[in-house]
Design an enzyme around this catalytic site. Structure first.
Site, PDB file in Angstrom:
ATOM      1  N   HIS A  80      84.303 -14.950  44.330  1.00 22.68           N
ATOM      2  CA  HIS A  80      85.406 -14.061  44.719  1.00 22.68           C
ATOM      3  C   HIS A  80      86.212 -14.620  45.892  1.00 22.68           C
ATOM      4  O   HIS A  80      87.331 -14.165  46.144  1.00 22.68           O
ATOM      5  CB  HIS A  80      84.887 -12.648  45.027  1.00 22.68           C
ATOM      6  CG  HIS A  80      84.165 -12.489  46.325  1.00 22.68           C
ATOM      7  ND1 HIS A  80      82.789 -12.487  46.425  1.00 22.68           N
ATOM      8  CD2 HIS A  80      84.618 -12.310  47.593  1.00 22.68           C
ATOM      9  CE1 HIS A  80      82.441 -12.306  47.686  1.00 22.68           C
ATOM     10  NE2 HIS A  80      83.535 -12.203  48.420  1.00 22.68           N
ATOM     11  N   ASP A 110      78.567 -14.776  41.046  1.00 20.89           N
ATOM     12  CA  ASP A 110      79.496 -14.807  42.180  1.00 20.89           C
ATOM     13  C   ASP A 110      79.321 -16.075  43.001  1.00 20.89           C
ATOM     14  O   ASP A 110      79.374 -16.051  44.235  1.00 20.89           O
ATOM     15  CB  ASP A 110      79.334 -13.572  43.067  1.00 20.89           C
ATOM     16  CG  ASP A 110      80.534 -13.382  44.002  1.00 20.89           C
ATOM     17  OD1 ASP A 110      81.621 -13.911  43.684  1.00 20.89           O
ATOM     18  OD2 ASP A 110      80.382 -12.717  45.041  1.00 20.89           O
ATOM     19  N   GLY A 184      84.906 -12.220  55.491  1.00 22.54           N
ATOM     20  CA  GLY A 184      85.062 -13.596  55.925  1.00 22.54           C
ATOM     21  C   GLY A 184      83.743 -14.348  55.949  1.00 22.54           C
ATOM     22  O   GLY A 184      83.711 -15.574  55.905  1.00 22.54           O
ATOM     23  N   SER A 186      81.661 -14.043  53.529  1.00 21.09           N
ATOM     24  CA  SER A 186      81.369 -14.307  52.120  1.00 21.09           C
ATOM     25  C   SER A 186      81.406 -15.805  51.829  1.00 21.09           C
ATOM     26  O   SER A 186      82.353 -16.499  52.185  1.00 21.09           O
ATOM     27  CB  SER A 186      82.388 -13.603  51.218  1.00 21.09           C
ATOM     28  OG  SER A 186      82.226 -12.213  51.273  1.00 21.09           O
ATOM     29  N   GLY A 239      70.928  -8.730  27.688  1.00 18.96           N
ATOM     30  CA  GLY A 239      71.294  -7.320  27.824  1.00 18.96           C
ATOM     31  C   GLY A 239      70.204  -6.493  28.470  1.00 18.96           C
ATOM     32  O   GLY A 239      69.878  -5.404  27.980  1.00 18.96           O
TER      33      GLY A 239
END
Length: 339
Positions: A80, A110, A184, A186, A239
């Site tokens: 992200h 991510d 920040g 991250s 799943g």
């Protein structure tokens, strides 16, 4: 924030006057000094390898952190942080500002890899997040609100959390820590007392105090080869949601298992491959494709290695029974899926 306070915080000028606190007794002083020595050593070792990343985001500029893991500029960060960018700016701890290209990204974990355009850079060692223990000292380094190379310390608050990332995907086996993180941070590293990266900081619970999350570095190590070679991860999708659980000694003896833990199924996606194979919530997965699944990390690793669309054998424990099922992993759907 006023310019006065920005200057005050940035430069550390000024001091508060008041009575001096009493000196701690020698044993307490020694304990405090030992704690300080660990944090100082880790900060001095890792800060040169932590970078600030900047890229365009809408009409403005987004910012985050990253950790160099090779001398030729490869670094780990969050998906992200670089989302929507093929090129970013990489600011090093020594002040250099370098161009960087996005090598690969994986929204499901991510995580992303960026390469800064330079050689001979300081870099960090990747540790083993499977060896983490609740209560263990950890240090976080990043650039919250643009304050580069900010160091915070705390402990591992919990392991095996499930987190919905900013991209909307659910990530299993996440590390919870109380090392203070802010926007920040991250993409910056979570580091153990030996100075090894054991997580990539990814999220905070904004209304709470000290509830922060990091992606375990073992998950990153499993997908790094695909990100660096292909720019993406092709992985199987069952799943289901799982968490690590220890197995009782009587269970190990009864089924002659060599592993001490398994993956407990905590949720099953309707009509997904696991549901179609008859896997139920509460089952303990002990192997997939005839390879042990002692942890969620093991399961994720196998799903990046086993061929998609080909049946694989799955062994599970259900109550007092050991069952074998055939499951056909699908490729991860594009919608925000479950792991």
């Amino acid at each position: 924030m006023s310019r006065f306070w920005e200057h005050f915080i940035s430069n550390g000028s000024g001091s508060l006057q008041g009575p001096s606190p009493p000196d701690p007794d020698p044993e307490e002083r020694e304990a405090l000094d030992a704690y300080s020595r660990v944090v100082v050593r880790v900060a001095e070792l890792l800060r040169p390898a932590v970078v600030n990343l900047r890229g365009s985001r809408g009409r403005g500029e987004g910012s985050g952190s990253g950790i160099l893991f090779t001398p030729d500029g490869f670094l780990l960060t969050n998906h992200h942080v670089i989302q929507g960018n093929g090129r970013v700016r990489v600011r090093l701890n020594d002040g250099r500002d370098l161009p960087g290209r996005v090598v690969g990204a994986d929204p499901w974990t991510d995580l992303a890899v960026v390469q800064a355009d330079a050689d001979g850079l300081p870099h960090a060692a990747l540790g083993d997040s499977a060896r983490l223990r609740v209560g263990q000292l950890v240090v976080a380094i990043g650039s919250p609100f643009g304050f580069d190379s900010t160091v915070t310390a705390g402990v591992v608050s919990a392991l095996g959390r499930t987190l919905r990332s900013i991209t909307g995907h659910l990530v299993d086996n996440v590390i919870q820590t109380d090392a203070a993180l802010n926007p920040g941070n991250s993409g910056g590293p979570l580091v153990d007392s030996h100075g090894q990266v054991i997580g990539i900081n990814t999220a905070i619970i904004r209304p709470a105090q000290g509830i922060c999350f990091s992606i375990p570095v073992n998950m990153a190590k499993h997908i790094l080869p695909q990100l660096m070679q292909h720019g993406r991860v092709v992985r199987g999708y069952l799943g289901l949601h799982g968490r690590n659980v220890p197995l009782a000694q009587r269970v190990l003896r009864q089924w002659e298992l060599t592993q001490n833990s398994a993956v407990e199924v905590v949720a099953v996606e309707p009509d997904g491959p696991a549901d179609q194979a008859g896997i139920l919530e509460g089952d303990f997965l002990i192997s997939l494709g005839e390879r042990p699944t002692a942890s969620v990390d093991d399961l994720h690793k196998l799903l990046t290695e086993l061929p998609v669309g080909v049946p694989s054998s799955l062994l599970l424990l259900r109550g007092e029974r050991r069952l074998e099922r055939l499951v056909v992993p699908n490729e991860y759907p594009n919608a925000a899926p479950r792991s």
